[in-house]
Design a protein around this motif. Structure first.
Motif, mmCIF file in Angstrom:
data_model
loop_
_atom_site.group_PDB
_atom_site.id
_atom_site.type_symbol
_atom_site.label_atom_id
_atom_site.label_comp_id
_atom_site.label_asym_id
_atom_site.label_seq_id
_atom_site.Cartn_x
_atom_site.Cartn_y
_atom_site.Cartn_z
ATOM 1 N N GLU B 40 52.931 64.427 8.870
ATOM 2 C CA GLU B 40 52.307 65.717 8.612
ATOM 3 C C GLU B 40 51.349 66.084 9.743
ATOM 4 O O GLU B 40 51.353 67.206 10.243
ATOM 5 C CB GLU B 40 51.577 65.675 7.272
ATOM 6 C CG GLU B 40 51.009 67.016 6.885
ATOM 7 C CD GLU B 40 50.515 67.032 5.452
ATOM 8 O OE1 GLU B 40 50.915 66.154 4.674
ATOM 9 O OE2 GLU B 40 49.731 67.921 5.128
ATOM 10 N N ILE B 44 51.595 69.215 12.427
ATOM 11 C CA ILE B 44 50.513 70.159 12.693
ATOM 12 C C ILE B 44 50.340 70.317 14.201
ATOM 13 O O ILE B 44 50.205 71.409 14.727
ATOM 14 C CB ILE B 44 49.190 69.648 12.076
ATOM 15 C CG1 ILE B 44 49.251 69.733 10.559
ATOM 16 C CG2 ILE B 44 48.014 70.443 12.616
ATOM 17 C CD1 ILE B 44 48.043 69.149 9.873
ATOM 18 N N LYS B 102 42.309 71.429 17.012
ATOM 19 C CA LYS B 102 43.371 71.764 16.056
ATOM 20 C C LYS B 102 43.204 70.969 14.766
ATOM 21 O O LYS B 102 43.338 71.497 13.667
ATOM 22 C CB LYS B 102 44.729 71.465 16.699
ATOM 23 C CG LYS B 102 45.919 71.762 15.824
ATOM 24 C CD LYS B 102 46.071 73.242 15.617
ATOM 25 C CE LYS B 102 47.065 73.536 14.506
ATOM 26 N NZ LYS B 102 47.142 74.954 14.223
ATOM 27 N N ARG B 105 40.338 72.076 12.623
ATOM 28 C CA ARG B 105 40.623 73.296 11.872
ATOM 29 C C ARG B 105 41.625 73.064 10.749
ATOM 30 O O ARG B 105 41.686 73.836 9.808
ATOM 31 C CB ARG B 105 41.215 74.353 12.810
ATOM 32 C CG ARG B 105 40.193 74.894 13.785
ATOM 33 C CD ARG B 105 40.830 75.867 14.741
ATOM 34 N NE ARG B 105 39.858 76.375 15.692
ATOM 35 C CZ ARG B 105 40.134 77.240 16.643
ATOM 36 N NH1 ARG B 105 41.370 77.701 16.761
ATOM 37 N NH2 ARG B 105 39.203 77.661 17.462
ATOM 38 N N SER B 106 42.470 72.027 10.885
ATOM 39 C CA SER B 106 43.588 71.883 9.957
ATOM 40 C C SER B 106 43.396 70.815 8.892
ATOM 41 O O SER B 106 44.190 70.745 7.965
ATOM 42 C CB SER B 106 44.864 71.543 10.724
ATOM 43 O OG SER B 106 45.052 72.447 11.758
ATOM 44 N N LEU B 148 36.603 77.832 25.394
ATOM 45 C CA LEU B 148 37.188 78.121 24.083
ATOM 46 C C LEU B 148 38.430 79.002 24.238
ATOM 47 O O LEU B 148 39.411 78.848 23.526
ATOM 48 C CB LEU B 148 36.142 78.821 23.207
ATOM 49 C CG LEU B 148 36.559 79.107 21.768
ATOM 50 C CD1 LEU B 148 36.901 77.830 21.053
ATOM 51 C CD2 LEU B 148 35.459 79.844 21.034
ATOM 52 N N GLU B 149 38.355 79.887 25.239
ATOM 53 C CA GLU B 149 39.491 80.773 25.468
ATOM 54 C C GLU B 149 40.736 79.972 25.851
ATOM 55 O O GLU B 149 41.821 80.184 25.314
ATOM 56 C CB GLU B 149 39.137 81.757 26.580
ATOM 57 C CG GLU B 149 40.208 82.792 26.806
ATOM 58 C CD GLU B 149 39.792 83.827 27.859
ATOM 59 O OE1 GLU B 149 38.590 83.874 28.203
ATOM 60 O OE2 GLU B 149 40.662 84.540 28.333
ATOM 61 N N ASN B 152 41.998 78.092 22.849
ATOM 62 C CA ASN B 152 42.693 78.982 21.923
ATOM 63 C C ASN B 152 44.072 79.365 22.429
ATOM 64 O O ASN B 152 45.011 79.498 21.657
ATOM 65 C CB ASN B 152 41.880 80.248 21.683
ATOM 66 C CG ASN B 152 40.873 80.044 20.576
ATOM 67 O OD1 ASN B 152 41.068 79.175 19.728
ATOM 68 N ND2 ASN B 152 39.816 80.820 20.577
ATOM 69 N N GLN B 153 44.167 79.525 23.774
ATOM 70 C CA GLN B 153 45.489 79.852 24.316
ATOM 71 C C GLN B 153 46.468 78.713 24.086
ATOM 72 O O GLN B 153 47.630 78.930 23.806
ATOM 73 C CB GLN B 153 45.393 80.168 25.803
ATOM 74 C CG GLN B 153 45.040 81.625 26.023
ATOM 75 C CD GLN B 153 44.603 81.900 27.439
ATOM 76 O OE1 GLN B 153 44.619 81.017 28.295
ATOM 77 N NE2 GLN B 153 44.205 83.124 27.686
ATOM 78 N N LEU B 155 46.413 76.860 21.611
ATOM 79 C CA LEU B 155 46.687 76.781 20.170
ATOM 80 C C LEU B 155 47.408 78.016 19.645
ATOM 81 O O LEU B 155 47.753 78.074 18.479
ATOM 82 C CB LEU B 155 45.375 76.609 19.399
ATOM 83 C CG LEU B 155 44.607 75.335 19.702
ATOM 84 C CD1 LEU B 155 43.388 75.238 18.836
ATOM 85 C CD2 LEU B 155 45.483 74.124 19.508
ATOM 86 N N THR B 156 47.634 79.019 20.516
ATOM 87 C CA THR B 156 48.332 80.202 20.033
ATOM 88 C C THR B 156 49.812 79.872 19.928
ATOM 89 O O THR B 156 50.407 79.406 20.879
ATOM 90 C CB THR B 156 48.137 81.371 21.006
ATOM 91 O OG1 THR B 156 46.755 81.540 21.179
ATOM 92 C CG2 THR B 156 48.744 82.644 20.455
ATOM 93 N N THR B 157 50.373 80.089 18.760
ATOM 94 C CA THR B 157 51.775 79.719 18.579
ATOM 95 C C THR B 157 52.649 80.785 19.194
ATOM 96 O O THR B 157 52.770 81.881 18.672
ATOM 97 C CB THR B 157 52.129 79.560 17.099
ATOM 98 O OG1 THR B 157 51.550 80.663 16.430
ATOM 99 C CG2 THR B 157 51.620 78.281 16.543
ATOM 100 N N THR B 161 55.981 82.963 16.414
ATOM 101 C CA THR B 161 55.798 84.387 16.117
ATOM 102 C C THR B 161 56.586 85.265 17.060
ATOM 103 O O THR B 161 57.066 84.839 18.065
ATOM 104 C CB THR B 161 54.314 84.784 16.212
ATOM 105 O OG1 THR B 161 53.800 84.248 17.412
ATOM 106 C CG2 THR B 161 53.564 84.274 15.050
#
Lengths: 979, 161
Positions: B40, B44, B102, B105-106, B148-149, B152-153, B155-157, B161
């Motif tokens: 699991e 993630i 990640k 957050r998860s 952080l930017e 986040n990039q 972590l952007t899926t 999408t």
């Protein structure tokens, strides 16, 4: 006449000096109508054509050209000749006059009366006097159109120009930049190449002037006014470049160079162009570039970054090998295919035997691509690779490695063009059998699929091999516990049985039968042990049944396998062998599956309609008759078994031999009517009747019996199936008085018998509606009535669906919705507080079954009600409302955004619902909400993140997964680098 | 993010992706408690983190392997070892930070998350491990908006999408 010439003069005057463009149209109309001739026009223009003012001359020529553009059809050869001479002369004139001159010439090239030799002279003076690339866009297009027109009607003359024509064209398109003109220019070039114009010493020039655009990099302007796409340009250019083997020496180095590019689309285009040109080329065109091409292709596959490029590279390799295989060899020339394959083997083969199998997949893919080029190539490759793979296989001890090797082998078997050589086949078979005896699940699964692929190679497996394979499969089937393995084995059995039915009939079926009918060994000493024993015996039977079903695709196999299944049912009924209810149901499922997959032949039809169905019916009857009196309990009276029998009958009636099915139907009806109705607690079987398109005999009698039964019978299965059957038949009746009368009667009856309400309800939606409304206010019956809405909206699986030829009118659901939603909303508003849930339930039931497109348009009006429904305590209502909401959330209407606060808080509350499905659905919705416009949802971010921390620790994994995804999206919201 | 610039490791070795997790009957049973397991955690990470240098997921590059994920649901601990694509990979800290963020957050708050480099696969292993284990440095890093930017990039899926 005089009036005409005066008119003409005034028109010319107004056009040339008055600058009224519309007069050209009028003049042209005059010429067309025969008011004046072209000669008269030229005479009238005389002054302006010879005027010393450039602008006036240009204007004059333009009028003439525009008129010619409209009426070139009416010119005779003599006129054309004079006009061409005039225009050719004008080409030498001032540059401002060139555009109208070109327009005039283009009009003349469309003329069928073009005198011989004029095409050549026209082009000579064009190429000589005009520098095309310094013209405006439209005028360049004019030149290309001239060329296209002339090539269409005067091919022979233009070919007479020899290489000069090509040279002229090369000069005129050199440096073209506009995509619209490029399309035209590429078309000219393509025609030059395809029609075999002489290229002379200008091959390289023509290639240079077109290949400089390769690979095409073009993005249409934003609103795309001309409708030109990148793909269109790519295709046109590719046609030009790949059109002739003469370009080979230039094109291949170019492709090799472009493959080095970093731009993905350039690589892809190069690979596809390579594949395309190879269909034209021969080995001598390729010879010197083979190594370079191979190096590039190898790099693309080994270091690929995208699957697209990888598959394009493999396709190019296949095309390359098949091109080399096509070549005709002289006695002394070297075999370039052999050389090339050796090159590939040298680079790839050793990867197959590296200890860590790191690059095994890319190498195998390359080799397989080469394999599928031609049968000679596949022979060369497999002869070199297979023995080493087999050797590897026996040397390796790790199962994962062995599995990888087997998978590689399977790809080879599939890639091979004609057929594997017998030697290789034996090697593979050896590997397969050794893998089947291995004690590893995934290895066994792979081995079965390799076996299937091997069997599909015609003539490769001998009968003795098949027998051995069947033995192995039987052993696995009877002993292997793992679900995935047995599934794979059953599939393999199915595939092999379709190819070699005889072996399976003689070997596998008797063995399976034995196994199923043997009783589990009785061991009284240990209860636990006994339970597990029974469990495993049950599993074996289960696998046997599914294997029987899987192998029955040929009618000869069916003849043998179905008696076994019937015997299972028979002995279950008599109790001679102990079968559990579950096993009996499985046997019925197997029969159903056979009916679904078997070839529809006379033989199988007879087998089903004359043996299987009568036997099933009689078994069911016997079981029903014996109830109570005997001490034994037959599994065939169980509801699950009966409902498993029904699909067997209905599938065979709808799929196999319609005439025989008719007989079965009439037999079933007479059995039902002439026998005593009360002794049949299992009236489910007549429900197959409406499958038939044939008229069912004694309809009225049947209907009244059914109606009677649905209202009076107390056995639940009986009255629902009678009602279903009734509904099915009514649905088929022609519209008219008799139908209306029938429904009226039923309605009356139904109203008095409220407790059987939910089932006959489906008979006629519209009339029943009124009645259902009166029910919604009744506290006790309300929920039941609401449920029946869902019944009305869904396609019932067994009776009223398309497969059963039911009369389903289009847009039924939409009409139902539009007629009733308003009433429901009204009812909701008027209802007292405790009755409201009934309305909500009804509403969410009908909305849920609407087609998605309709939902999205209709929902905004019902939003507030649906939000209300989210806080309704009934879980089914919550779930169906959530599933309605989800599609709407993807493209949220403004009405929804206004109610965001209510929506978010209700959704968050539902994430702790006791039902798992509700939790999942609400988390999906919350995920979707994160994609709303950022400024609207940002205020909720902190609250949602806090609330979502709880479902992260949910006890169900599927809930956690949704929560993780939703929370990740909400985290990104409004954060740098996020959204 | 690569563009035309020079990549540190232009030709990574690519590994086969393992398939989707298969649903079992117990997954659908309301009453059974599914413990959080290695697979699991692995799922993630692999659906959502991209390597900053390559348009590939961490699984395909073998940066994260299922065998290097250790979870103990009862004791609320997670340990992950990741393997940088090359021993001098300058992105190692960033990859580690992305994995850590990640998971923060998860996973439920009760978990203690430990991210480190697989022993012997990176030149400055100790330094990176120390940075990743230091709560305050991680928190400080996430205050830095440009860092952080980038995280986040990662972590952007892009795939789903």
């Amino acid at each position: 006449m005089a009036a005409n010439s005066a008119l003409l003069l005034s028109l010319v005057e107004e056009y040339v000096s008055g600058l009224q463009d519309s007069k050209a149209k009028d003049t042209a109309r005059g010429v067309k109508d025969g008011q004046f001739t072209v000669l008269q026009l030229v005479e009238a223009l005389g002054f302006s054509l010879t005027n010393s003012q450039t602008y006036t001359r240009a204007r004059g020529v333009q009028l003439l050209s525009e008129v010619l553009h409209e009426c070139y059809g009416g010119l005779n050869e003599r006129e054309v000749e004079v006009l061409i001479a005039f225009y050719e002369n004008r080409l030498k004139d001032h540059h401002a006059i060139i555009p109208p001159v070109l327009q005039g010439l283009r009009a003349l090239t469309k003329c069928t009366a073009l005198p011989p030799g004029s095409a050549v002279s026209m082009l000579r003076s064009l190429f000589q006097d005009v520098h095309v690339q310094s013209l405006m866009l439209a005028d360049r297009a004019c030149v290309y159109n001239m060329l296209i027109n002339l090539m269409e009607i005067r091919e022979a003359e233009l070919k007479g120009l020899g290489a000069d024509f090509v040279f002229g064209f090369v000069q005129s398109m050199d440096g073209e930049r506009d995509p619209r003109n490029l399309l035209l220019a590429f078309q000219v070039a393509k025609t030059i190449i395809r029609r075999g114009y002489e290229l002379g010493k200008f091959i390289e020039e023509l290639f240079e002037v077109t290949s400089c655009y390769f690979p095409i990099d073009f993005t249409p302007p934003p609103n795309d006014p001309h409708g030109i796409t990148k793909e269109e340009l790519i295709q046109m250019l590719r046609d030009v470049l790949t059109g002739t083997p003469l370009f080979a020496e230039f094109l291949l180095p170019l492709i090799i160079e472009k493959l080095d590019s970093d731009v993905q689309s350039a690589k892809l285009d190069s690979l596809q162009t390579l594949t395309a040109c190879l269909s034209q080329y021969e080995h001598k065109d390729l010879a010197e570039f083979l190594e370079g091409l191979w190096a590039s292709l190898r790099r693309e596959v080994f270091q690929t970054t995208s699957e697209k490029i990888e598959s394009a590279g493999l396709a190019a390799l296949t095309a390359l090998t098949s091109c080399l295989s096509r070549s005709v060899l002289n006695s002394d020339s070297e075999d370039s295919l052999c050389t090339f394959i050796n090159l590939i083997l040298e680079d790839c083969k050793h990867h197959l035997s590296e200890p860590d199998l790191k690059l095994v997949w890319p190498s195998a893919k390359l080799l397989q691509a080469a394999c599928s080029g031609s049968s000679r190539a596949s022979h060369l490759v497999t002869a070199a690779v297979m023995p080493s793979l087999v050797e590897q296989y026996s040397n390796r001890t790790q199962c994962a490695h062995r599995r990888t090797l087997l998978e590689v082998v399977q790809r080879f078997i599939q890639a091979v063009k004609a057929s594997l050589s017998t030697d290789n086949g034996e090697c593979c078979l050896f590997m397969v059998f050794s893998a089947l005896t291995e004690n590893n699940d995934s290895l066994q699964i792979t081995a079965t699929s390799v076996l299937t692929s091997l069997a599909q190679q015609t003539g490769l497996l001998l009968d003795s091999d098949i027998e051995l394979a069947v033995d192995h499969l039987t052993r696995l089937l009877l002993t292997e516990e793992d679900d995935r393995v047995s599934l794979a084995v059953v599939q393999c059995v199915g595939a092999l049985a379709a190819l070699h039915p005889a072996t399976f009939i003689t070997k596998l079926i008797p063995r399976l039968k034995n196994e199923m009918f043997s009783e589990p060994i009785k061991q009284d000493d240990d209860n636990d042990n006994k339970a597990s024993e029974q469990q495993s015996h049950h599993a074996v039977r289960q696998r046997c049944l599914s294997a029987l079903a899987a192998m029955s695709t040929q009618s000869s196999v069916v003849q043998e396998s179905t008696p076994v299944l019937l015997e299972v049912l028979g002995s279950a009924h008599t109790g001679s062998v102990d079968f559990s209810v579950e096993e009996v149901v499985l046997a019925c499922r197997s029969l159903q599956r056979i009916a679904e997959q078997v070839q529809d032949t006379e033989e199988t039809g007879r087998c089903f309609h004359e043996i299987i169905i009568p036997r099933l019916l009689s078994l069911a009857l016997q079981a029903a008759l014996q109830d109570g009196s005997s001490d034994r309990y037959s599994p065939l009276v169980e509801e699950v078994v009966l409902s498993a029998i029904v699909p067997v009958i209905s599938t065979s009636c709808s799929r196999l031999q319609p005439t025989l099915a008719g007989q079965t139907a009439s037999r079933a009806v007479s059995l039902f009517l002439d026998g005593d109705v009360s002794f049949l607690p299992d009236n489910s079987f007549p429900s197959h009747i409406q499958l038939l398109k044939v008229e069912v005999p004694r309809m009225d009698h049947l209907l009244s019996q059914l109606e009677e039964m649905s209202c009076t019978c107390s056995h639940p299965l009986s009255y629902t199936s009678a009602a279903k059957c009734f509904a099915g038949l009514v649905n088929k009746r022609a519209q008219g008085d008799s139908l209306d009368g029938l429904i009226q009667n039923t309605m009356k009856r139904v109203c008095s018998e409220l407790d059987s309400a939910s089932s006959p309800v489906r008979t006629q939606a519209f009339t029943l509606m009124i009645w259902l409304f009166s029910l919604l206010d009744d506290a006790e019956l309300g929920p039941m009535a609401a449920d029946s809405f869902s019944l009305l909206m869904s396609d019932s699986v067994d009776v009223l669906n398309r497969a059963c030829h039911a009369d389903i009118r289009i847009m039924y659901r939409q009409r139902f919705f539009s007629e009733n939603s308003a009433k429901l909303v009204q009812g909701f508003n008027n209802a007292p507080q405790e009755k409201k849930p009934n309305y909500l339930k009804a509403l969410s039931n009908i909305v849920n079954k609407l087609p998605k497109q309709v939902q999205v348009t209709e929902l905004p009006a019902l939003l507030s009600l649906l939000l209300e429904a989210l806080s309704c305590p009934d879980q089914a209502v919550q779930l169906s409302t959530l599933s309605c909401l989800q599609p709407v959330l993807i493209d949220p209407p403004t009405a929804l955004i206004l109610q965001l606060e209510a929506l978010v808080s209700r959704l968050l509350a539902l994430t702790s619902s006791p039902a798992m499905d509700v939790r999942i659905a609400s988390l999906c919705c919350i995920h979707a909400v994160s994609h709303f416009p950022v400024h609207e949802v940002l205020p909720f971010r902190a609250r949602v993140l806090r609330a979502l921390a709880r479902p992260l620790d949910d006890k169900k994994r599927m809930v956690r997964r949704e929560a993780v995804q939703a929370r990740a999206e909400w985290f990104l919201l409004g954060s740098p680098g996020g959204r | 993010m690569s563009g035309g610039t020079h990549l540190e490791n232009a030709n990574p070795v690519i590994f086969q992706r393992s398939g989707e997790r298969l649903l079992t009957a117990t997954d659908e049973d309301e009453d059974i408690h599914d413990p959080i397991d290695d697979r699991e955690i692995f799922d993630i990470l692999f659906v959502s983190i991209n390597d900053p240098e390559h348009p590939l997921s961490l699984e395909e590059l073998n940066v994260v392997e299922q065998v290097r994920v250790m979870v103990n649901d009862a004791e609320s601990t997670v340990g992950i070892e990741f393997t940088p694509t090359i021993p001098h990979c300058s992105m190692a800290t960033l990859i580690g930070l992305s994995i850590k963020v990640k998971l923060l957050r998860s996973l439920p708050e009760r978990f203690k998350i430990d991210v480190s480099i697989t022993p012997g696969t990176h030149a400055s292993e100790d330094a990176v491990n120390k940075q990743l284990a230091d709560k305050e440095r991680v928190a400080a890093a996430l205050e830095n908006s440009s860092l952080l930017e980038v995280v986040n990039q990662c972590l952007t899926t892009s795939r789903s999408t």
